[in-house]
Enzyme design. Structure first.
Site, short mmCIF file in Angstrom:
data_model
loop_
_atom_site.label_atom_id
_atom_site.label_comp_id
_atom_site.label_asym_id
_atom_site.label_seq_id
_atom_site.Cartn_x
_atom_site.Cartn_y
_atom_site.Cartn_z
N ARG A 36 -50.70 -6.54 -13.08
CA ARG A 36 -52.14 -6.78 -13.26
C ARG A 36 -52.95 -5.49 -13.12
O ARG A 36 -53.98 -5.34 -13.79
CB ARG A 36 -52.62 -7.83 -12.26
CG ARG A 36 -52.21 -9.23 -12.68
CD ARG A 36 -52.78 -10.28 -11.77
NE ARG A 36 -52.70 -11.58 -12.41
CZ ARG A 36 -52.83 -12.74 -11.79
NH1 ARG A 36 -53.05 -12.75 -10.48
NH2 ARG A 36 -52.73 -13.87 -12.43
N LYS A 193 -45.25 -32.85 -16.87
CA LYS A 193 -46.01 -34.11 -16.89
C LYS A 193 -47.10 -34.17 -17.94
O LYS A 193 -47.80 -33.19 -18.18
CB LYS A 193 -46.65 -34.32 -15.52
CG LYS A 193 -45.65 -34.59 -14.43
CD LYS A 193 -46.37 -34.81 -13.13
CE LYS A 193 -45.43 -35.41 -12.08
NZ LYS A 193 -46.14 -35.59 -10.82
N GLY A 350 -47.80 -20.44 -16.60
CA GLY A 350 -46.92 -19.80 -15.62
C GLY A 350 -45.45 -19.95 -15.94
O GLY A 350 -44.71 -18.97 -16.07
N GLY A 373 -54.62 -20.62 -15.55
CA GLY A 373 -55.63 -21.68 -15.68
C GLY A 373 -56.63 -21.45 -16.80
O GLY A 373 -56.99 -22.40 -17.51
P1 ADP Z 1 -46.55 -24.18 -17.48
O1 ADP Z 1 -46.51 -23.64 -16.07
O2 ADP Z 1 -46.05 -23.15 -18.45
O3 ADP Z 1 -47.88 -24.75 -17.87
P2 ADP Z 1 -45.41 -26.71 -16.65
O4 ADP Z 1 -45.69 -26.37 -15.23
O5 ADP Z 1 -46.24 -27.77 -17.26
O6 ADP Z 1 -45.47 -25.39 -17.56
O7 ADP Z 1 -43.92 -27.22 -16.81
C1 ADP Z 1 -42.79 -26.54 -16.34
C2 ADP Z 1 -41.86 -27.45 -15.62
O8 ADP Z 1 -41.45 -28.55 -16.41
C3 ADP Z 1 -40.58 -26.74 -15.25
O9 ADP Z 1 -40.47 -26.71 -13.84
C4 ADP Z 1 -39.47 -27.57 -15.89
O10 ADP Z 1 -38.32 -27.69 -15.09
C5 ADP Z 1 -40.14 -28.91 -16.03
N1 ADP Z 1 -39.44 -29.73 -17.02
C6 ADP Z 1 -39.34 -29.52 -18.35
N2 ADP Z 1 -38.60 -30.49 -18.93
C7 ADP Z 1 -38.20 -31.34 -17.96
C8 ADP Z 1 -37.42 -32.52 -17.94
N3 ADP Z 1 -36.89 -33.03 -19.05
N4 ADP Z 1 -37.22 -33.15 -16.75
C9 ADP Z 1 -37.78 -32.62 -15.63
N5 ADP Z 1 -38.53 -31.50 -15.57
C10 ADP Z 1 -38.75 -30.85 -16.73
#
Ligand code: ADP
Ligand code: MG
Length: 391
Positions: A36, A193, A350, A373
Site C-alpha cells: 500500500r 454466500k 479479498g 469494500g
Molecule cells: P471475496 O473475499 O473475494 O469477496 P468471498 O469472501 O465472498 O470472496 O468468498 C470466498 C470464500 O468462499 C472462500 O473462503 C471459499 O472457500 C468460499 N467458497 C467458495 N466456494 C465454496 C463452496 N462450494 N463451499 C464452501 N465454501 C466455498
C-alpha cells in the site's frame, strides 16, 4: 462521471493534502507488507515534480475517535520514508507549526485521522482544520472512498480537489469494466454466500450479458430450482431471492451460468476424496466444493467471445486443493485472453485477489483492485461518497 486529476492542477509553490491508504499490517513494530505504501509513490513524486509540497493524511486501524498509541502513524513513518526515499516527518494531532516549517522535498505525515472523532463523522469543523493546512486536496485512497469521512468527503468541498494517480487508475479501470464497457460483458461472481452479495448480483444482472454464479452461492441457486445439494454450504432461506434474481436476469436478457457439473467430497479438507457429478447428483452425505471441467469449458467459451470481464469471488473452495481447480482454470483462461489483448479483465475482493495470485493469473489481468469494500460497493452500483465529492 468527470473528475480532475493531478494534470488539471497547478501545484507550483502549493501544499497538497493527499489522502492515502497506508493502513498496512504491522507485527512487532515492523510493517510486514509494503504494497500500500509503494502504490502512493507515483502521486507523491508527481506532485513534487510539479513543484508542490506533500502532506499525507491517512488512517491506521480502528481507534474509534480516541488516541490509541499502538495505532499511531509514527510507527509507520520510517517505512514510508524508506519506500518514498524522501525525508518524512510525522506530525502529532496538534499539527502545530510543522506545516509552515516544511523544507525542500520533506513530506509530512499527519497523525492517524481516526484519533479525531470528527473524521468518521464527516465533521465540517475537522475538515476545515485539515483544509487549513494545505492549498489543494488530492484523494488517492479509492479503498476509503465508500465512506463519507472528513478526509474523504467534507474536505473535497472546501479545497480545490482532484484524484491522485492511483485513484484515477482505479476509476479508469472500473469505468471500462462496468461504466461504459465494450460488450459482451461477463461477470463472474463466486464466494461463500448469496447473502453477502445480494445487491451485487441484483446490480450485475441489469448490466452484464453473462453472469457466472459459482462457489458456495451457486448451491443456493441450485437448491432454489429444487435440486438436492446434500450437505453443501447453502442458504435455503434465500431460495425465493435467488429465484427473483433469475427472473430479473431473464427480463434483462442476461444469461445466468450455473455449474454444469459439480465436484463433491465428504470432508472439507485438502486432498479429500472427490468425484465429479451432474449438478443434480450430489449425494445426501456430500458437499459441493467446486465446479467441474464441463463448467470450466463453458465459461472458457463465453470468455473467448467476450470483450470485458469483471470478477469477484472464487468458483470453489480454492484454499484447499484440488477444489481450486475451476478457479485456477478459469483464471488462467481470462489471464491468457487479457495478455493477448482480447479481453479487458478487472477483478477485486479479498479472497479473489488471493485466489488469482495463487493461480498465477493476477499479473496478466488488466486491473486487480485491492480496494476491498469500496470495490464491492462499486460493483453493487452504489455511489461512492469519496468519488462523488471529486466531481
Ligand atoms: P471475496 O473475499 O473475494 O469477496 P468471498 O469472501 O465472498 O470472496 O468468498 C470466498 C470464500 O468462499 C472462500 O473462503 C471459499 O472457500 C468460499 N467458497 C467458495 N466456494 C465454496 C463452496 N462450494 N463451499 C464452501 N465454501 C466455498
Ligand atoms: Mg472474503
Amino acid at each position: 462521471m468527470a473528475w480532475k486529476t493531478l494534470d488539471d492542477m497547478d501545484f507550483a509553490g502549493k501544499r497538497a493534502l493527499v489522502r492515502v491508504d497506508i493502513n498496512v499490517p504491522v507485527e512487532d513494530g515492523n510493517v510486514t507488507d509494503l504494497t500500500r505504501i509503494e502504490r502512493i509513490i507515483p502521486t507523491v513524486d508527481d506532485i513534487q515534480e510539479k513543484g508542490g509540497k506533500v502532506i499525507l493524511m491517512a488512517h491506521f486501524g480502528r481507534p474509534k475517535g480516541q488516541i490509541v498509541p499502538q495505532m499511531s502513524l509514527e510507527i509507520i513513518a520510517p517505512a514510508v520514508a524508506d519506500v518514498l526515499g524522501l525525508p518524512v516527518t510525522w506530525v502529532n494531532s496538534d499539527y502545530g507549526d510543522a506545516v509552515a516549517e516544511m523544507e525542500g522535498d520533506e513530506v509530512l505525515l499527519l497523525e492517524n485521522l481516526r484519533f479525531n472523532p470528527g473524521e468518521e463523522k464527516n465533521d465540517e469543523g475537522f475538515a476545515k482544520r485539515l483544509a487549513s493546512l494545505g492549498d489543494i486536496y488530492v484523494n488517492d485512497a479509492f479503498s476509503a472512498a465508500h465512506r463519507a469521512h472528513a478526509s474523504t468527503e467534507a474536505i473535497a468541498h472546501i479545497l480545490p480537489a482532484c484524484a491522485g494517480r492511483l485513484m484515477a487508475e482505479e476509476l479508469h479501470a472500473l469505468e471500462m469494466a462496468l461504466g461504459t464497457p465494450v460488450r459482451p460483458v461477463v461477470a463472474v461472481v463466486g464466494g461463500a454466500k448469496v447473502s453477502t452479495k445480494l445487491d451485487l448480483l441484483g446490480n450485475l444482472v441489469g448490466k452484464v450479458d453473462h453472469l457466472v454464479i459459482g462457489g458456495g452461492m451457486a448451491n443456493t441457486f441450485l437448491a432454489a430450482q429444487g435440486i438436492d445439494v446434500g450437505k453443501s454450504l447453502c442458504e435455503h432461506d434465500l431460495a425465493e431471492t435467488a429465484r427473483d434474481i433469475l427472473t430479473k436476469a431473464d427480463t434483462a436478457g442476461c444469461e445466468i451460468i450455473l455449474p454444469r457439473d459439480i465436484v463433491v467430497a465428504r470432508e472439507f479438507k485438502a486432498g479429500a476424496a472427490n468425484e465429479t457429478l451432474a449438478p443434480d447428483a450430489c449425494p445426501a452425505d456430500a458437499m459441493i466444493l467446486d465446479a467441474g471441467p464441463a463448467t470450466v469449458a463453458y465459461i472458457s467459451d463465453v470468455l473467448e467471445r467476450a470483450q470485458t470481464l469483471v470478477w469477484n469471488g472464487p468458483l470453489g473452495a480454492f484454499e484447499i486443493a484440488p477444489f481450486d481447480a475451476a478457479t485456477n482454470a478459469a483464471a488462467a483462461k481470462a489471464a491468457a485472453l487479457s495478455k493477448a489483448g482480447q479481453l479487458i479483465s478487472v477483478a477485486g475482493g479479498g479472497d479473489t485477489v488471493a485466489a488469482l495470485n495463487q493461480a498465477g493469473a493476477a499479473d496478466d489481468f488488466s486491473y486487480i483492485s485491492t480496494a476491498g469494500g469500496a470495490f464491492l460497493e462499486w460493483m453493487e452500483g452504489k455511489n461512492l461518497p469519496g468519488v462523488a465529492a471529486l466531481g
